[in-house]
Design a protein around this motif. Structure first.
Motif: not given
Length: 441
Positions: A272-275, A408-413
């Protein structure tokens, strides 16, 4: 200056449109960027208070942003309507639309303040606040609600001036009001010791003065053209009806972003911090691209109002080109800045490890965002709100299942990229047709 006049000014059509786009977009960008910069100042000031003051500001600020975000149609819808009537050569009707927009803004603002005041504890609870954090957030929210009518009048007044092809005055008012807001917050919060509530009071005072400036400007223009200052029920109702469709569109955008934040939160603290960092970068770049979209609203409304379909097509093509070029430049800038981002945001080692991969989709999506934001502004300027509302519903439905599967974060983007691609398709298909090119005032 009408597009027909620009086209006949001796400049090549492309350069003539460029000059017009820049004349509107550059001040609009300044006004858009001024707000987050001065809101950041508020966070710095409140950050000097003991915990959980900053958290309370974040909770109440998120609630207010959600409420006000649904009312952005007061700016967008008014811009389109005023610009269309100006293009048709009827400044009296343009100012009539502006006066009705102000009345609608005041009515909605009073209704929102009255409805949300008793619900403030519930609203804060929905955002997960409790204890002293909730108490401070409720206090901040209730004081801020007093400024809701003024804030919505600012949106409507901004829309009127943009419709009249003036983006410089909103820039001046924006910078002035947010500067005053910062100074008052230092005085109220740190000087007088009013705490978090002092930050809210400073904002309310600054918003009220900004609203007064816009009301004075619009009233003077209306009187010059012999327009009554009393509300026209049919005009207010028409503005509200058009606003419903834009509110649906905006609600769909809010749903997408809230779902993304929720999913990132469930992935873990690091994610969440990276997002949050990547989302802030995305949002800042969106402000720049939105400046072209605001120019699109004003230019499209005016050119269709004057009946010049050819100029509308030419300006749209030029603005799309600007969107693609700016988006590509922003994408390259993000990629070049990847090594610097963790340090700029003070990210710890775990968060810094997530950022390089997550910034790739953010960068690659910038040219797509350039086209999407520009065409969104063009269709708003054309008054094609109903199509945008339905498109918003369908593109959100396309996004939700893909987002739910992201691990994951990349998948969310990437899921957000699917949403942007869906928006691109719906907007390009519409823009290539002629159904949105309704001419006249």
């Amino acid at each position: 200056m009408p597009l027909t006049a620009v086209s006949g000014s001796g400049l090549r059509p492309g350069r003539a449109h460029d000059r017009e786009i820049l004349r509107l977009a550059i001040p609009a960008f300044g006004a858009l960027v001024a707000e987050p910069l001065f809101l950041l100042t508020d966070s710095v000031i409140v950050g000097h208070l003991p915990d959980p003051a900053l958290g309370a500001l974040g909770v109440a600020g998120s609630a207010l942003s959600a409420l006000v975000g649904l009312c952005v149609f007061l700016a967008y819808g008014t811009t389109a309507a005023v610009a269309r009537r100006m293009g048709a050569g009827n400044l009296g009707k343009a100012m009539r639309q502006g006066i009705d927009g102000l009345w609608l803004a005041a009515g909605i603002g009073l209704a929102v303040a009255a409805a949300c005041w008793p619900l403030a504890p519930f609203i804060v609870h929905v955002f997960g606040a409790s204890g002293q954090l909730a108490a401070l957030a409720v206090g901040y929210l209730r004081v801020s609600l007093l400024g809701t009518p003024s804030l919505l009048l600012v949106l409507a007044g901004t829309g009127v001036l943009r419709g009249l092809q003036d983006t410089r005055t909103p820039l001046a008012v924006s910078v002035g009001s947010f500067t005053l807001n910062g100074l008052l917050n230092v005085w109220f919060v740190l000087g007088l010791g009013w705490g978090v509530a002092g930050s809210a009071w400073g904002t309310v005072v600054a918003q009220t003065l900004a609203a007064a400036v816009y009301v004075v400007l619009v009233v003077r223009a209306a009187r010059r053209h012999g327009v009554s200052l009393l509300p026209d029920p049919r005009g207010v109702r028409a503005a509200g009806t058009a606003g419903v469709a834009l509110a649906v569109r905006t609600a769909c955008l809010q749903i997408v972003l809230l779902v993304a934040t929720s999913l990132a939160t469930r992935m873990g603290e690091t994610q969440i911090e990276a997002y949050t960092i990547t989302a802030r970068i995305w949002t800042f770049l969106a402000f720049a691209l939105d400046a072209i979209a605001i120019a699109g609203q004003a230019i499209t409304g005016r050119s269709l109002g004057s009946g010049d379909v050819a100029a509308t097509r030419a300006a749209t093509r030029r603005m799309v080109l600007w969107g693609v070029v700016c988006g590509a430049l922003f994408g390259v800038a993000v990629l070049l800045a990847r090594p610097l981002v963790p340090g700029l945001f003070g990210a710890d080692t775990a968060v810094a490890a997530e950022l390089p991969a997550a910034l790739w989709p953010v960068a690659l999506l910038q040219p797509v965002a350039g086209v999407v934001f520009v065409l969104d502004g063009v269709l708003i300027g054309a008054g094609d709100q109903r199509y945008l509302a339905w498109a918003g519903v369908w593109t959100t439905l396309a996004y939700l299942p893909v987002a739910a599967l992201s691990g994951g974060l990349v998948a969310l983007w990437i899921a957000l990229g699917v949403w942007m691609a869906a928006r691109l398709v719906t907007l390009v298909v519409r823009a290539r047709g002629t159904a949105w090119m309704v001419t006249g005032g």
